[in-house]
Enzyme design. Sequence first.
Site, PDB file in Angstrom:
ATOM      1  N   TYR A  75     -10.180 -10.437  -6.762  1.00 60.91           N
ATOM      2  CA  TYR A  75      -9.267 -10.473  -7.904  1.00 60.91           C
ATOM      3  C   TYR A  75      -9.509 -11.683  -8.797  1.00 60.91           C
ATOM      4  O   TYR A  75      -9.094 -11.694  -9.948  1.00 60.91           O
ATOM      5  CB  TYR A  75      -7.815 -10.446  -7.414  1.00 60.91           C
ATOM      6  CG  TYR A  75      -7.495  -9.175  -6.671  1.00 60.91           C
ATOM      7  CD1 TYR A  75      -7.408  -7.961  -7.341  1.00 60.91           C
ATOM      8  CD2 TYR A  75      -7.308  -9.172  -5.288  1.00 60.91           C
ATOM      9  CE1 TYR A  75      -7.140  -6.785  -6.661  1.00 60.91           C
ATOM     10  CE2 TYR A  75      -7.040  -8.013  -4.606  1.00 60.91           C
ATOM     11  CZ  TYR A  75      -6.957  -6.818  -5.293  1.00 60.91           C
ATOM     12  OH  TYR A  75      -6.709  -5.652  -4.620  1.00 60.91           O
ATOM     13  N   LYS A 112      -1.621  -2.687   8.109  1.00 58.68           N
ATOM     14  CA  LYS A 112      -2.779  -2.266   8.888  1.00 58.68           C
ATOM     15  C   LYS A 112      -2.845  -3.034  10.200  1.00 58.68           C
ATOM     16  O   LYS A 112      -2.381  -4.153  10.304  1.00 58.68           O
ATOM     17  CB  LYS A 112      -4.064  -2.508   8.086  1.00 58.68           C
ATOM     18  CG  LYS A 112      -4.277  -1.515   6.945  1.00 58.68           C
ATOM     19  CD  LYS A 112      -5.630  -1.738   6.300  1.00 58.68           C
ATOM     20  CE  LYS A 112      -5.931  -0.682   5.248  1.00 58.68           C
ATOM     21  NZ  LYS A 112      -7.273  -0.880   4.635  1.00 58.68           N
ATOM     22  N   ARG A 118       0.830  -1.192   0.000  1.00 58.20           N
ATOM     23  CA  ARG A 118       0.000   0.000   0.000  1.00 58.20           C
ATOM     24  C   ARG A 118       0.874   1.254   0.000  1.00 58.20           C
ATOM     25  O   ARG A 118       2.058   1.205   0.381  1.00 58.20           O
ATOM     26  CB  ARG A 118      -0.900   0.031   1.237  1.00 58.20           C
ATOM     27  CG  ARG A 118      -1.826  -1.171   1.366  1.00 58.20           C
ATOM     28  CD  ARG A 118      -2.602  -1.105   2.670  1.00 58.20           C
ATOM     29  NE  ARG A 118      -3.546  -2.210   2.813  1.00 58.20           N
ATOM     30  CZ  ARG A 118      -3.269  -3.359   3.438  1.00 58.20           C
ATOM     31  NH1 ARG A 118      -2.056  -3.561   3.948  1.00 58.20           N
ATOM     32  NH2 ARG A 118      -4.182  -4.302   3.533  1.00 58.20           N
ATOM     33  N   ARG A 127      -1.414  -1.823  -6.901  1.00 58.82           N
ATOM     34  CA  ARG A 127      -1.636  -2.948  -5.977  1.00 58.82           C
ATOM     35  C   ARG A 127      -2.615  -3.946  -6.599  1.00 58.82           C
ATOM     36  O   ARG A 127      -2.397  -5.162  -6.553  1.00 58.82           O
ATOM     37  CB  ARG A 127      -2.167  -2.411  -4.658  1.00 58.82           C
ATOM     38  CG  ARG A 127      -2.486  -3.448  -3.588  1.00 58.82           C
ATOM     39  CD  ARG A 127      -2.805  -2.720  -2.287  1.00 58.82           C
ATOM     40  NE  ARG A 127      -3.465  -3.552  -1.300  1.00 58.82           N
ATOM     41  CZ  ARG A 127      -2.837  -4.343  -0.432  1.00 58.82           C
ATOM     42  NH1 ARG A 127      -1.504  -4.437  -0.474  1.00 58.82           N
ATOM     43  NH2 ARG A 127      -3.487  -5.052   0.462  1.00 58.82           N
ATOM     44  N   HIS A 153      -3.150   2.563  -5.528  1.00 54.55           N
ATOM     45  CA  HIS A 153      -3.875   1.319  -5.289  1.00 54.55           C
ATOM     46  C   HIS A 153      -4.122   0.551  -6.582  1.00 54.55           C
ATOM     47  O   HIS A 153      -4.295  -0.679  -6.552  1.00 54.55           O
ATOM     48  CB  HIS A 153      -5.197   1.621  -4.586  1.00 54.55           C
ATOM     49  CG  HIS A 153      -5.442   0.727  -3.404  1.00 54.55           C
ATOM     50  ND1 HIS A 153      -4.650   0.732  -2.270  1.00 54.55           N
ATOM     51  CD2 HIS A 153      -6.375  -0.233  -3.181  1.00 54.55           C
ATOM     52  CE1 HIS A 153      -5.090  -0.165  -1.408  1.00 54.55           C
ATOM     53  NE2 HIS A 153      -6.136  -0.777  -1.939  1.00 54.55           N
ATOM     54  N   HIS A 167      -3.975  -9.076   3.578  1.00 54.51           N
ATOM     55  CA  HIS A 167      -5.409  -9.103   3.850  1.00 54.51           C
ATOM     56  C   HIS A 167      -5.689  -9.961   5.085  1.00 54.51           C
ATOM     57  O   HIS A 167      -5.040 -10.989   5.290  1.00 54.51           O
ATOM     58  CB  HIS A 167      -6.174  -9.683   2.666  1.00 54.51           C
ATOM     59  CG  HIS A 167      -6.283  -8.735   1.510  1.00 54.51           C
ATOM     60  ND1 HIS A 167      -6.578  -9.148   0.226  1.00 54.51           N
ATOM     61  CD2 HIS A 167      -6.169  -7.378   1.448  1.00 54.51           C
ATOM     62  CE1 HIS A 167      -6.619  -8.093  -0.577  1.00 54.51           C
ATOM     63  NE2 HIS A 167      -6.376  -7.021   0.136  1.00 54.51           N
TER      64      HIS A 167
END
Length: 295
Positions: A271, A168, A146, A239, A236, A262
């Site tokens: 995806y 994150k 990211r 990404r 993004h 994730h």
Amino acid sequence: MLVESFLKYIRYELNYSACTVLSYNNDLKQFKEFLTGGASEFDAQSVTTNDVRAWLANVASSGCSMRTVKRKLQAVRAFYKYLLRKNVVEANPAMEVETAKVPKRLPDCVKMENVERLFDKAERGDDFEEVRDRLIMLMLFTTGIRRGELVGLRDRDVSANELKVHGKRNKDRIVPFGPELSEEIANYRAIRAAQVGETEMFFVRSNGEAVYPTLVYRLVHKELSEVGGCSRYSPHVLRHTFASAMLNNGAQLNSVKELLGHESLAATQVYTHITHRELKSNYEHAHPRALKKEV
């Protein structure tokens, strides 16, 4: 004071990202101003479900997307959930409020031929900023990290063949990469050492200070706009392109999940829709009996 304590709670106890905290802060500030007109103190206990509905209707009428409306509702819900835990209120006025479903939007990706154009359009020079910018683009595409993770990279986080990424919710992960990126990193470090000196952060400006998110966004927007082929031009998108390329070339879904950082497989499964769409497009384009015959 209630909003401030709530923001500290989600930032330091729930480990929400700084961007999410900033968004929630803006949303709650807007909510408070709508209810009080900016003229009086906010009384959290007096807020009703109809107040929340009226505010969201006002937000929607101002031209905000349904996705934004949904996020603002989530901010109010989370705030009142916190107040319930603190016994400040007796009910959550946002819990009964519903919004229209947000249509699922497939992530935008750069076509592989445009990726080649992106990195082959100019030869590598020795100008510090040009070398840094090329490396930023290549790292985003090669690792799928990211923008915030890239900006936060420290020099010690980058080795010859992998990155230690602080993601994150304060979760770290290791992202490997190949020889092309490794070579670019070595070249950047040599030029950075000569022109800037030792730095704690990996990506820096010519004055030695770390790059910032807006700088990265402007760079990516400029570079992707030049090759075209997307409806959006943001970090993004690279990404998304990384994830799509990995799956198209045989990577396991769970492996891509780990590389992207994730929390759930569901976030990565979007995806697979991209790869199916590309497969169908290629089939219809190439197979002689894929398209209906003209009458």
